[in-house]
Write a protein that holds these residues in place. Structure first.
Motif, PDB file in Angstrom:
ATOM      1  N   GLY A 276      -3.562  -6.498  -2.246  1.00  0.00           N
ATOM      2  CA  GLY A 276      -4.226  -7.764  -1.975  1.00  0.00           C
ATOM      3  C   GLY A 276      -3.500  -8.967  -2.535  1.00  0.00           C
ATOM      4  N   THR A 277      -2.246  -8.795  -2.953  1.00  0.00           N
ATOM      5  CA  THR A 277      -1.506  -9.919  -3.540  1.00  0.00           C
ATOM      6  C   THR A 277      -1.117 -10.968  -2.502  1.00  0.00           C
ATOM      7  OG1 THR A 277       0.508  -8.607  -3.339  1.00  0.00           O
ATOM      8  CG2 THR A 277      -0.591  -8.597  -5.472  1.00  0.00           C
ATOM      9  N   THR A 278      -1.005 -10.577  -1.233  1.00  0.00           N
ATOM     10  CA  THR A 278      -0.615 -11.540  -0.188  1.00  0.00           C
ATOM     11  C   THR A 278      -1.714 -11.758   0.844  1.00  0.00           C
ATOM     12  OG1 THR A 278       0.398  -9.758   1.112  1.00  0.00           O
ATOM     13  CG2 THR A 278       1.820 -10.948  -0.426  1.00  0.00           C
ATOM     14  N   GLY A 279      -2.918 -11.311   0.553  1.00  0.00           N
ATOM     15  CA  GLY A 279      -4.021 -11.465   1.496  1.00  0.00           C
ATOM     16  C   GLY A 279      -5.125 -10.485   1.156  1.00  0.00           C
ATOM     17  N   LYS A 280      -6.095 -10.390   2.012  1.00  0.00           N
ATOM     18  CA  LYS A 280      -7.198  -9.466   1.782  1.00  0.00           C
ATOM     19  C   LYS A 280      -6.683  -8.035   1.740  1.00  0.00           C
ATOM     20  CE  LYS A 280     -11.670  -8.047   3.640  1.00  0.00           C
ATOM     21  NZ  LYS A 280     -12.666  -8.193   4.736  1.00  0.00           N
ATOM     22  N   PRO A 281      -7.135  -7.226   0.767  1.00  0.00           N
ATOM     23  CA  PRO A 281      -6.697  -5.829   0.712  1.00  0.00           C
ATOM     24  C   PRO A 281      -7.017  -5.096   2.014  1.00  0.00           C
ATOM     25  CG  PRO A 281      -7.867  -6.434  -1.294  1.00  0.00           C
ATOM     26  CD  PRO A 281      -8.043  -7.572  -0.334  1.00  0.00           C
ATOM     27  N   LYS A 282      -6.069  -4.299   2.450  1.00  0.00           N
ATOM     28  CA  LYS A 282      -6.232  -3.550   3.706  1.00  0.00           C
ATOM     29  C   LYS A 282      -6.354  -2.068   3.391  1.00  0.00           C
ATOM     30  CE  LYS A 282      -2.545  -5.799   4.791  1.00  0.00           C
ATOM     31  NZ  LYS A 282      -2.752  -7.021   3.972  1.00  0.00           N
ATOM     32  N   GLY A 283      -7.366  -1.433   3.962  1.00  0.00           N
ATOM     33  CA  GLY A 283      -7.583  -0.011   3.742  1.00  0.00           C
ATOM     34  C   GLY A 283      -6.698   0.829   4.646  1.00  0.00           C
ATOM     35  N   ILE A 284      -5.906   1.724   4.036  1.00  0.00           N
ATOM     36  CA  ILE A 284      -5.033   2.623   4.780  1.00  0.00           C
ATOM     37  C   ILE A 284      -5.681   4.004   4.776  1.00  0.00           C
ATOM     38  CG2 ILE A 284      -2.695   3.487   5.054  1.00  0.00           C
ATOM     39  CD1 ILE A 284      -2.961   0.406   5.066  1.00  0.00           C
ATOM     40  N   LEU A 285      -6.003   4.503   5.949  1.00  0.00           N
ATOM     41  CA  LEU A 285      -6.696   5.780   6.077  1.00  0.00           C
ATOM     42  C   LEU A 285      -5.697   6.927   6.165  1.00  0.00           C
ATOM     43  CD1 LEU A 285      -9.375   7.344   6.531  1.00  0.00           C
ATOM     44  CD2 LEU A 285      -9.015   6.997   8.980  1.00  0.00           C
ATOM     45  N   HIS A 286      -5.877   7.922   5.312  1.00  0.00           N
ATOM     46  CA  HIS A 286      -5.045   9.129   5.338  1.00  0.00           C
ATOM     47  C   HIS A 286      -5.911  10.302   5.791  1.00  0.00           C
ATOM     48  CE1 HIS A 286      -1.573   7.451   2.989  1.00  0.00           C
ATOM     49  NE2 HIS A 286      -2.521   6.580   2.663  1.00  0.00           N
ATOM     50  N   THR A 287      -5.448  10.994   6.828  1.00  0.00           N
ATOM     51  CA  THR A 287      -6.184  12.158   7.309  1.00  0.00           C
ATOM     52  C   THR A 287      -5.676  13.429   6.631  1.00  0.00           C
ATOM     53  OG1 THR A 287      -4.709  12.324   9.213  1.00  0.00           O
ATOM     54  CG2 THR A 287      -6.740  11.066   9.505  1.00  0.00           C
ATOM     55  N   THR A 288      -6.386  14.514   6.809  1.00  0.00           N
ATOM     56  CA  THR A 288      -6.209  15.672   5.944  1.00  0.00           C
ATOM     57  C   THR A 288      -4.952  16.490   6.236  1.00  0.00           C
ATOM     58  OG1 THR A 288      -8.620  15.816   5.737  1.00  0.00           O
ATOM     59  CG2 THR A 288      -7.341  17.729   5.039  1.00  0.00           C
ATOM     60  N   GLY A 289      -4.800  16.978   7.451  1.00  0.00           N
ATOM     61  CA  GLY A 289      -3.770  17.962   7.735  1.00  0.00           C
ATOM     62  C   GLY A 289      -2.352  17.462   7.544  1.00  0.00           C
ATOM     63  N   GLY A 290      -2.005  16.390   8.221  1.00  0.00           N
ATOM     64  CA  GLY A 290      -0.650  15.861   8.120  1.00  0.00           C
ATOM     65  C   GLY A 290      -0.314  15.425   6.711  1.00  0.00           C
ATOM     66  N   TYR A 291      -1.266  14.796   6.029  1.00  0.00           N
ATOM     67  CA  TYR A 291      -1.024  14.319   4.663  1.00  0.00           C
ATOM     68  C   TYR A 291      -0.783  15.487   3.721  1.00  0.00           C
ATOM     69  CZ  TYR A 291      -1.862  12.454   0.020  1.00  0.00           C
ATOM     70  OH  TYR A 291      -1.743  12.132  -1.304  1.00  0.00           O
ATOM     71  N   LEU A 292      -1.629  16.517   3.800  1.00  0.00           N
ATOM     72  CA  LEU A 292      -1.503  17.622   2.859  1.00  0.00           C
ATOM     73  C   LEU A 292      -0.231  18.428   3.114  1.00  0.00           C
ATOM     74  CD1 LEU A 292      -3.080  18.674   0.437  1.00  0.00           C
ATOM     75  CD2 LEU A 292      -4.142  20.363   1.943  1.00  0.00           C
ATOM     76  N   VAL A 293       0.121  18.604   4.380  1.00  0.00           N
ATOM     77  CA  VAL A 293       1.393  19.262   4.688  1.00  0.00           C
ATOM     78  C   VAL A 293       2.550  18.448   4.124  1.00  0.00           C
ATOM     79  CG1 VAL A 293       2.995  19.939   6.526  1.00  0.00           C
ATOM     80  CG2 VAL A 293       0.571  20.482   6.739  1.00  0.00           C
ATOM     81  N   GLY A 294       2.517  17.132   4.355  1.00  0.00           N
ATOM     82  CA  GLY A 294       3.593  16.263   3.904  1.00  0.00           C
ATOM     83  C   GLY A 294       3.747  16.241   2.399  1.00  0.00           C
ATOM     84  N   THR A 295       2.648  16.095   1.666  1.00  0.00           N
ATOM     85  CA  THR A 295       2.745  16.003   0.209  1.00  0.00           C
ATOM     86  C   THR A 295       3.101  17.347  -0.424  1.00  0.00           C
ATOM     87  OG1 THR A 295       0.340  16.257   0.054  1.00  0.00           O
ATOM     88  CG2 THR A 295       1.215  14.030  -0.046  1.00  0.00           C
TER      89      THR A 295
END
Length: 340
Positions: A276-295
């Motif tokens: 939020g340093t340059t504007g209103k904070p933006k929510g980034i949605l992370h879904t389950t499968g791709g994120y967990l495989v990636g991490t």
């Protein structure tokens, strides 16, 4: 990097391009998890490569399609697959006979405030918290905000939310009541998990009053679950019996039996807000499968994690995406022992 004309007409120029290569020591390269051939496999058949990495996890239902890129740039990963992130981070390691392995070495303040939590103990604590959240009215799809210091309950809360399919949003404990309120309101958080306070440079620092103030700026919060950490006085108006609940009253007494539900690969896992340093904070949605495989894959491949022998430490705060990925989901999905 600058380029400057000298008084004698010559030019002093810093090197702007780096062509040198530094090969890793032979012994490290020999025993590395990731070999050079993986790059060729990934380039020749991207879908097959990521299908291979997805097999690192346990799936309740296998996917029909690795990547749906039909509506670019909106990708869908492992379409048709079902899994549970919490199960992959705790239960499957216990079921594989590794329950007595330490999952988290926690070192708090003061330095003699320490805890070692095994995977079996973590599974029990996560199950208790999942049952307690359910009793507080949290259902699949409800959002839960986590506003905690760096204590094991933060990890437990995240995994408990994942277990019941309630997307979590972790808010850095140093953020103000206004910053917290804007995030609560934006994601419509039903429950906030916080503590009476935390320690900063050895001194107790209050957290609960910021939640109380944030609640005056939004009406979305129904319950506040409070961990007793510092034992500091919350003040005359620091407790609302209709909203506030002590963690030790509802979590510690809850059942440690809980069966996680498998969710669609694209089910929301968490929302992470920009600063939020340059504007209103933006929510980034992370879904389950791709994120967990990636991490789980990058933690194994890039960090060269060897969970059988390594003890791992991440210096990031859990409120940032690095803390999410490489303090919670990546290491625990790989069955690592980590210092927190």
């Amino acid at each position: 990097m600058v380029s400057t004309d000298s008084p004698d007409g010559g030019t002093l120029s810093n090197l702007l391009k780096e062509d040198r290569r530094f090969e890793p020591p032979a012994e490290i390269a020999e025993h590395a998890n990731l070999k050079e051939e993986a790059y060729d496999r990934a380039a020749s058949d991207r879908d097959a490569f990521w299908a291979e990495q997805a097999e690192r996890l346990d799936w309740a239902q296998k996917w029909d399609r690795v990547l749906d890129w039909d509506d670019a740039p909106f990708a869908k990963w492992f379409v048709g697959g079902k899994l549970n992130a919490s199960y992959n981070c705790v239960d499957r390691h216990v079921e594989a006979g590794r329950g007595e392995k330490v999952a988290i070495h926690w070192v708090g303040e003061p330095l003699d405030d320490t805890r070692d939590i095994t995977y079996a103990q973590l599974k029990d604590e996560v199950s208790k918290a999942a049952n307690a959240l359910t009793e507080l009215g949290v259902q699949t799809g409800d959002r839960v905000a986590i506003y905690l210091p760096m204590i094991p309950e933060a990890v437990v809360a995240m995994l408990a939310c994942a277990r019941i399919g309630a997307p979590h949003t972790v808010v850095f404990g140093g953020f103000s009541a206004d910053a917290l309120a804007s995030r609560l309101d934006d994601c419509q958080a039903k429950v906030v998990i916080t503590s009476d306070g935390g320690y900063r440079r050895g001194a107790p620092s209050a957290l609960k009053p910021a939640v109380d103030e944030a609640r005056t700026k939004t009406d979305v919060v129904e319950k506040v679950l409070v961990v007793r950490r510092t034992g500091q006085d919350l003040g005359e108006n620091g407790w609302d019996d209709s909203v506030d609940v002590w963690w030790h009253d509802v979590v510690d007494s809850a059942s440690s039996e809980h069966t996680p539900e498998a969710f669609d690969s694209e089910h929301p896992l968490y929302v992470m807000y920009t600063s939020g340093t340059t504007g209103k904070p933006k929510g980034i949605l992370h879904t389950t499968g791709g994120y967990l495989v990636g991490t789980s894959y990058t933690h194994w491949a890039v960090f060269d994690l060897k969970p059988e022998t390594d003890v791992y430490w991440c210096s990031a705060d859990i409120g940032w995406v690095t803390g999410h990925s490489y303090m919670v989901y990546g290491p625990l999905a790989n069955g690592a022992t980590q210092v927190m």
